[in-house]
Design an enzyme around this catalytic site. Sequence first.
Site, PDB file in Angstrom:
ATOM      1  N   ASN A 145     -16.062 -28.640  -7.726  1.00 45.87           N
ATOM      2  CA  ASN A 145     -15.730 -27.704  -6.730  1.00 45.87           C
ATOM      3  C   ASN A 145     -16.762 -27.408  -5.635  1.00 45.87           C
ATOM      4  O   ASN A 145     -16.594 -26.913  -4.642  1.00 45.87           O
ATOM      5  CB  ASN A 145     -15.558 -26.245  -7.345  1.00 45.87           C
ATOM      6  CG  ASN A 145     -14.122 -26.311  -8.401  1.00 45.87           C
ATOM      7  OD1 ASN A 145     -13.359 -27.322  -8.308  1.00 45.87           O
ATOM      8  ND2 ASN A 145     -14.117 -25.096  -9.216  1.00 45.87           N
ATOM      9  N   SER A 321      12.466 -54.405  27.296  1.00 55.80           N
ATOM     10  CA  SER A 321      13.950 -54.172  26.962  1.00 55.80           C
ATOM     11  C   SER A 321      14.506 -55.560  26.299  1.00 55.80           C
ATOM     12  O   SER A 321      14.132 -56.466  26.680  1.00 55.80           O
ATOM     13  CB  SER A 321      14.711 -53.793  27.889  1.00 55.80           C
ATOM     14  OG  SER A 321      15.908 -53.842  27.610  1.00 55.80           O
TER      15      SER A 321
END
Length: 466
Positions: A145, A321
């Site tokens: 912690n 594309s």
Amino acid sequence: MAVMTHRIEHDLLGELAVPEQALYGIHTQRARENFSISGASVGQFPDLVVALADIKQAAAEVNHELGILPQAKAQAIVAACKELRAGALHEQFVVDMIQGGAGTSTNMNANEVIANRALELMGHGRGRYEYLHPNEDVNLSQSTNDVYPTALRLALHAGGVRLLQALASLREAFQERAQAFSGVLKMGRTQLQDAVPMTLGQEFASYAAMLAGDERALAHALHGLLEINLGGTAIGTGLNAPDGYGNRVRDRLARLTGLALTTAPDLIAATQDTDALVALSAVLKRVAIKLSKTSNDLRLLSSGPRAGLGEIVLPPMQAGSSIMPGKINPVIPEVVNQIAFEVIGNDLTVCMAAEAGQLQLNAFEPIIAFALFKSLAHLRAGCAALQTRCVADIRANEDALRTSVHESIGLVTALSPYLGYERAGKLARDAQATGRRVAELVLERKLMSAAQLDEALGVQRLTGQA
């Protein structure tokens, strides 16, 4: 085929087989089995591993100075930590970043790897913890912690510094383009409608200025990470740490990292509080929003190239594309947009996890860490891509820009002080209805002389540089 061998280790739950070649131990092995969640292990975040090693080395050195860790153990632990800090053995940090237990599994992964490597250096086999123990020696005077939150702050600070550098490089690229476009007149727009003229240089300078503001905000947030809770142990009371340990370990860690670390004034508050992490996340969200807005602008300004605005030309990066030959898409701004979407989502994760903390600890720092590490890394990569693969090579379509200014009805705003608001408004409506240029109508109706019109529509005056 080589046969994998195992060693048997034990903990409070019982015994478990651990791969013999592994430097980690039983706690890490249980965590591997329990937390197969993200596929991202602690070892994939080198800053975190190095930060853990920094802390463990500082603790070992201070514990030895205070007389509670024998010299041989301290030297072996420090040597193992130095290897980790140099980039070795990170593959042994196998615990998933998303884990229960408030980071305990990450801390124990570090304790076990360091312990087993230290045992090797002392001439003992892996798992022979009677000679050097992960908890009793490597984790001495510590708790998950105070170790885990401190390690997060150190690691996030390192990542934040790299993001600062990437932001600065991107800002400089915008500044360079701003200088290159300083004399290129164009129409500014508000709400996607013609507003008043400006230069393309001013437009790009504004992007640089926004990034400069983000740099200042990020630097401030990084400074907040330098306040740590190391020495508070379990809940901030310092239980099981010797007198003087907290200040000593902070000073030693500061020397190891080169950072101006401070100890939080209230360690109980600091152990449960994630305010510095929330503040960092908020700044990263701010950066993401600015970068996405700027990327939106770049896509819009480059739209077309003939049926859109077409005011700037982005460098072509790849075919756009699979069906439309010759189409080039603004793929770099598009990927930055997507990074921004992720970072904004990560901020929500951080906020929810921070709010969910209870009493003396926030158990959800692992997901906060994972979110912030991703945000820092992806923003840095996005800035680098935007700088080198887009902004640096943007060109101005000066013909389109010049035409847009001459054709724009927005010029009437510059003429309003000369003609009055009502007359300027009528002029705008007539220009719109007839399709004629504002300047033509002004001269035809003798509203202003040619000299007056040239003065009113001069570049310096139109762009606020007179």
